[in-house]
Design an enzyme around this catalytic site. Structure first.
Site, PDB file in Angstrom:
ATOM      1  N   GLY A  68      39.080   1.308  20.978  1.00  0.00           N
ATOM      2  CA  GLY A  68      40.381   0.812  21.395  1.00  0.00           C
ATOM      3  C   GLY A  68      41.439   1.200  20.380  1.00  0.00           C
ATOM      4  O   GLY A  68      41.127   1.444  19.205  1.00  0.00           O
TER       5      GLY A  68
ATOM      6  N   LEU B 173      40.094   0.354  13.574  1.00  0.00           N
ATOM      7  CA  LEU B 173      40.401   1.651  12.966  1.00  0.00           C
ATOM      8  C   LEU B 173      41.443   1.513  11.852  1.00  0.00           C
ATOM      9  O   LEU B 173      41.523   2.360  10.974  1.00  0.00           O
ATOM     10  CB  LEU B 173      40.890   2.639  14.028  1.00  0.00           C
TER      11      LEU B 173
ATOM     12  N   HIS C 183      41.632  -8.043  21.127  1.00  0.00           N
ATOM     13  CA  HIS C 183      41.876  -7.378  19.847  1.00  0.00           C
ATOM     14  C   HIS C 183      43.101  -6.461  19.929  1.00  0.00           C
ATOM     15  O   HIS C 183      43.980  -6.495  19.054  1.00  0.00           O
ATOM     16  CB  HIS C 183      40.612  -6.591  19.465  1.00  0.00           C
TER      17      HIS C 183
ATOM     18  N   HIS D 170      47.166  -6.674  18.361  1.00  0.00           N
ATOM     19  CA  HIS D 170      47.907  -5.651  17.602  1.00  0.00           C
ATOM     20  C   HIS D 170      49.379  -5.603  18.035  1.00  0.00           C
ATOM     21  O   HIS D 170      50.263  -5.364  17.217  1.00  0.00           O
ATOM     22  CB  HIS D 170      47.304  -4.262  17.829  1.00  0.00           C
TER      23      HIS D 170
HETATM   24 NI    NI Z   1      42.227  -2.790  15.815  1.00  0.00          NI
END
Ligand code: NI
Length: 168
Positions: free
Chosen positions: A45, A93, A134, A138
């Site tokens: 993602g 990431l 998640h 962000h």
């Molecule tokens: Ni993330």
């Protein structure tokens, strides 16, 4: 085009993203770049603020290496319903070399626009439900480490500071 992924503690990751008002060519390009960047990383993602663009766009693909890709592109995603609880390990990431268990809703209903501007609804469970939560986080400037207990967060921050010092 593969874009550069910003990492913790870059302040851009803490900013709230704006809703997309018109799906222009540049939004389509953004979404395609995000997908390319996610697959290249590789990750399951990615949200636009992770590449420094504060627009409410996320991409997800939880299908895994040996399965055909199942790319989700969601514009202005909103969780309209959620239930249950799950507590699984997450990574990001933007937070390399760190993973921790996070409490999430086990199933969510998400509404968003696709690249054609059509409204889509996903009934997501387990890993996909977690991925939506998640990535939508962000867009609010929230990282998974923000959900940790004060003690765990302190340990994470200490580890991150140490890693940054070693890099210098
Ligand atoms: Ni993330």
């Amino acid at each position: 085009m593969i874009r550069n992924i910003l990492t913790y503690p870059n302040p851009e990751l803490k900013k709230k993203s704006d809703p997309v008002t018109i799906i222009t060519e540049s939004i389509r390009e953004l979404a395609n770049d995000m997908a390319e960047t996610m697959y290249d990383a590789p990750g399951i993602g990615l949200a636009a603020p992770q590449i420094g663009v504060h627009q409410r766009v996320i991409v997800i693909d939880i299908s895994g290496k040996n399965e055909p890709p199942e790319l989700i592109i969601a514009i202005n995603p909103v969780i309209v319903q959620s239930e249950g609880e799950t507590y699984e390990e997450e990574g990001c990431l933007s937070v390399p070399d760190y993973a921790a268990n996070v409490r999430r809703r086990a199933s969510v209903i998400v509404r968003a626009l696709d690249l054609e501007g059509n409204e889509q609804t996903w009934h997501a469970e387990d890993l996909l439900a977690v991925a939506f939560q998640h990535e939508i986080d962000h867009l609010e400037g929230i990282l998974f480490v923000d959900h940790l207990s004060a003690l765990k967060r302190e340990l994470f921050q200490r580890k991150a500071r140490k890693a940054a010092e070693e890099k210098r």
